[in-house]
Design a protein around this motif. Structure first.
Motif, short mmCIF file in Angstrom:
data_model
loop_
_atom_site.label_atom_id
_atom_site.label_comp_id
_atom_site.label_asym_id
_atom_site.label_seq_id
_atom_site.Cartn_x
_atom_site.Cartn_y
_atom_site.Cartn_z
N VAL A 331 32.90 43.20 48.24
CA VAL A 331 31.47 42.93 48.25
C VAL A 331 30.77 43.92 47.33
CG1 VAL A 331 29.38 42.87 49.67
CG2 VAL A 331 31.55 42.01 50.58
N GLY A 332 29.96 43.40 46.44
CA GLY A 332 29.29 44.26 45.48
C GLY A 332 30.16 44.66 44.32
N GLY A 333 31.41 44.21 44.33
CA GLY A 333 32.32 44.59 43.26
C GLY A 333 32.04 43.80 41.99
N ARG A 334 32.45 44.34 40.89
CA ARG A 334 32.29 43.63 39.62
C ARG A 334 33.49 43.94 38.74
NH1 ARG A 334 29.21 48.32 38.81
NH2 ARG A 334 29.75 49.44 36.90
N ILE A 335 33.77 43.00 37.86
CA ILE A 335 34.85 43.23 36.89
C ILE A 335 34.23 43.93 35.69
CG2 ILE A 335 36.54 42.11 35.41
CD1 ILE A 335 36.75 39.91 37.49
N ASP A 336 34.81 45.06 35.38
CA ASP A 336 34.23 45.94 34.37
C ASP A 336 34.83 45.73 32.98
OD1 ASP A 336 32.28 48.05 34.20
OD2 ASP A 336 33.93 49.40 33.67
N ARG A 337 36.12 45.36 32.94
CA ARG A 337 36.81 45.23 31.66
C ARG A 337 37.82 44.08 31.72
NH1 ARG A 337 39.50 50.77 31.45
NH2 ARG A 337 39.08 50.58 33.69
N TYR A 338 38.00 43.47 30.56
CA TYR A 338 39.01 42.43 30.39
C TYR A 338 39.91 42.84 29.22
CZ TYR A 338 35.70 39.67 33.15
OH TYR A 338 34.85 39.22 34.12
N ILE A 339 41.21 42.81 29.45
CA ILE A 339 42.15 43.15 28.39
C ILE A 339 43.04 41.92 28.15
CG2 ILE A 339 44.00 44.68 27.65
CD1 ILE A 339 42.85 46.81 29.50
N PHE A 340 42.85 41.28 26.99
CA PHE A 340 43.63 40.09 26.64
C PHE A 340 44.87 40.50 25.86
CE2 PHE A 340 39.33 38.59 27.28
CZ PHE A 340 39.49 37.38 27.92
N GLU A 341 45.99 39.91 26.21
CA GLU A 341 47.24 40.13 25.48
C GLU A 341 47.74 38.77 25.03
OE1 GLU A 341 50.10 42.79 27.15
OE2 GLU A 341 48.60 43.77 28.42
N TYR A 342 47.93 38.63 23.70
CA TYR A 342 48.20 37.32 23.12
C TYR A 342 49.69 37.06 22.87
CZ TYR A 342 43.24 37.95 22.29
OH TYR A 342 41.91 38.21 22.46
N GLY A 343 50.49 38.08 22.95
CA GLY A 343 51.92 37.90 22.75
C GLY A 343 52.36 37.77 21.32
N ASP A 344 51.43 37.98 20.37
CA ASP A 344 51.79 37.85 18.95
C ASP A 344 51.70 39.18 18.21
OD1 ASP A 344 49.07 38.24 18.95
OD2 ASP A 344 48.58 36.50 17.71
N GLY A 345 51.65 40.27 18.98
CA GLY A 345 51.59 41.58 18.35
C GLY A 345 50.21 42.05 17.97
N THR A 346 49.20 41.26 18.29
CA THR A 346 47.83 41.66 17.96
C THR A 346 47.44 42.89 18.77
OG1 THR A 346 47.22 39.37 17.53
CG2 THR A 346 45.42 40.92 17.93
N VAL A 347 46.83 43.87 18.12
CA VAL A 347 46.33 45.05 18.82
C VAL A 347 45.06 44.65 19.56
CG1 VAL A 347 45.44 47.39 18.57
CG2 VAL A 347 47.30 46.59 17.08
N PHE A 348 45.08 44.84 20.88
CA PHE A 348 43.96 44.37 21.69
C PHE A 348 43.08 45.54 22.12
CE2 PHE A 348 46.20 45.99 25.31
CZ PHE A 348 47.54 45.71 25.05
N GLN A 349 41.80 45.23 22.33
CA GLN A 349 40.83 46.21 22.80
C GLN A 349 40.18 45.69 24.08
OE1 GLN A 349 40.33 49.18 21.51
NE2 GLN A 349 41.71 48.86 19.77
N PRO A 350 39.89 46.58 25.05
CA PRO A 350 39.20 46.12 26.26
C PRO A 350 37.83 45.55 25.93
CG PRO A 350 40.14 48.32 26.57
CD PRO A 350 40.24 48.01 25.11
N LEU A 351 37.49 44.44 26.60
CA LEU A 351 36.21 43.79 26.41
C LEU A 351 35.41 43.85 27.71
CD1 LEU A 351 37.40 40.57 24.52
CD2 LEU A 351 36.57 42.71 23.51
#
Length: 499
Positions: A331-351
């Motif tokens: 309750v009252g919680g929120r998602i602060d960051r999303y980290i996508f991993e594409y499986g193709d070697g792309t360097v990902f950044q938290p969104l």
């Protein structure tokens, strides 16, 4: 101010006064089946040390417990209520109330016997829910104490003896009236000539809320200023309830956004009162952070959910990934960051937002996931979404032999003979998805020769003109067409001259 026998002396007297042959009994109360149909009857028959086992039901009685070491134990759902000054009066030493709901008005539980203990119970009353008077070493564990009247006080402790009085409230909830008090501590009386022994109340891992004055202390006569010691408790000092899940409904679990850092460190003289679990029975961490209040906040990680705009796309096409269906269960919680991993070697950044567009540069099958993290850092990874990327790029093709405008002799000498000079065509072809075939065409006017080249190692191909085909003299056009496994094709054209 009267004099009192000390707790240690009282215990000694109690031990000496009970014959060794006496064995504590359990007396069962059941409003229908008996053997005792009222709690009062069981108390009248009880001896010191007995347990009154109260079966589920609603008992309309006011109880006077004046024998030592009596335990009132209720089955789940057991209620004792009355409209007198107090529903239950604990006058004997070391009385215990366990697993009962006590509801009354104006008062709930009156405690004057030393060593009383309230466990796993709910005490509701209009103006004075629990009233302790000169009782040494009272303890409340996992108890909800609530004053329902607008100006009601949940817990009152008055002291006017030379003994030191200690009250411990552990993993409990104390809720005063909206214009009342949570806890009121009073020491001494007007006209006293002998100093009191002083008093302290230790709030350990508890929640004191609801009233504009959470803790009120007063001194009179020869009294000492009462000590209120807060050990990792939430004392909100007023009707500031936004941090709770639903204070109006007495749900004092904390919202995720209101969780505070804390730590339970008790002095040596209170170590025996250290709770092992919170109000819900959730074990407290033995090390690290222990959040304040009656409820230990256990951060539940978000449930990460990922969808894609398409699961089969051509190479170079844009795919939109969406994690907005992810849920934080707190309750009252929120998602602060999303980290996508594409499986193709792309360097990902938290969104900080849940959607993202991605282009796959190479064909293949990719497993894409998202990790959702809440504001406290807890996270989970979604189930993978499989993306099939089909080849959309034609092969890269080049002819190395013959070269543009090269001259090729029609015949060649073999010993004393002149034989057909076979044309060799060679080159290189590459494709990420794999080359399916390479076709070769020789053309001059209406004459054509066709064939399929042989694919070799290192992305090479070769083809030879028919051994018996004597190429006519003149300019020829060489066309090489390469087709990959997805059907994409490219071609190279060059010219040479046969002499």
């Amino acid at each position: 101010m009267g004099r009192r026998i000390s707790l240690a002396a009282a215990c000694a007297v109690a031990v000496l006064s009970v014959p060794a042959s006496v064995v504590a009994a359990t007396r069962v109360v059941d409003a229908q089946a008996g053997p005792y149909t009222t709690i009062t009857d069981a108390l009248l028959a009880a001896a010191p040390g007995d347990t009154i086992d109260i079966h589920q039901g609603h008992y309309h009685e006011d109880l006077w417990v004046d024998k030592d070491d009596i335990t009132l134990h209720g089955a789940p759902g057991t209620i004792v209520s009355e409209t007198g000054p107090h529903v239950v009066a604990l006058m004997g030493a070391r009385a215990t109330i366990d697993n009962l709901m006590i509801a009354g008005g104006p008062g709930g539980v009156r405690i004057e016997g030393d060593g009383a203990r309230l466990l796993d119970s709910t005490i509701l009353a209009d103006t004075n829910s629990v009233a302790i008077k000169d009782a040494l070493d009272t303890r409340l564990d996992r108890v909800l104490v609530r004053a329902t009247a607008l100006a009601g006080t949940a817990l009152t402790v008055t002291h006017d003896t030379p003994d030191f009085l200690r009250t411990v409230v552990s993993t409990s909830i104390v809720v005063g009236g909206r214009e009342g008090r949570g806890i009121a501590l009073s020491d001494g009386a007007v006209g006293d000539v002998t100093p009191t022994g002083g008093q302290s109340l230790a709030a350990i891992q508890s929640t004191i809320s609801g009233a504009p004055t959470s803790v009120f202390t007063t001194t009179a006569g020869q009294g000492h200023s009462p000590d209120f010691d807060n050990y990792n408790s939430l004392v909100d000092g007023g009707d500031r309830t936004a941090g709770f899940v639903n204070a109006a409904a007495l749900d004092f679990h904390m919202r995720e956004t209101a969780v505070q850092a804390g730590g339970l460190q008790l002095p040596a003289h209170l170590a025996q009162y250290a709770p092992r679990a919170d109000y819900d029975g959730v074990p407290l961490p033995t090390s690290g952070n222990v959040t304040p209040g009656a409820f230990q906040f256990t951060d539940r990680a978000p449930n990460a959910i990922l969808t894609a705009s398409a699961t089969t796309v051509r190479q170079g096409a844009t795919v939109r990934f969406d994690a907005s269906g992810s849920i934080d269960p707190d309750v009252g919680g929120r998602i602060d960051r999303y980290i996508f991993e594409y499986g193709d070697g792309t360097v990902f950044q938290p969104l900080t937002w849940p959607t993202v567009d991605h282009v796959f540069a190479r064909p293949g099958r990719y497993l894409v996931t998202v990790r959702a993290l809440d504001s406290l850092g807890a996270g989970t990874t979604s189930a993978p979404v499989a993306i099939t990327v089909t080849d959309a790029v034609a092969p890269v093709l080049g002819i190395t032999t013959p070269r543009e405008k090269a001259k090729h002799k029609q015949l060649r000498r073999s010993g004393r003979k002149r034989v057909v000079n076979v044309l060799k065509v060679a080159g290189r072809v590459t494709d990420d998805g794999g080359v399916a075939r390479v076709d070769v065409t020789l053309a001059r006017g209406k004459v054509t020769h066709t064939g399929r080249a042989t694919l070799g190692k290192g992305a090479t191909f070769t083809w030879h003109s028919p051994a018996k085909a004597k190429l006519a003299r003149g300019t020829w056009t060489l066309t090489v067409r390469a087709t990959d496994r997805a059907g994409n094709a490219s071609q190279a054209v060059m010219h040479f001259t046969v002499t």
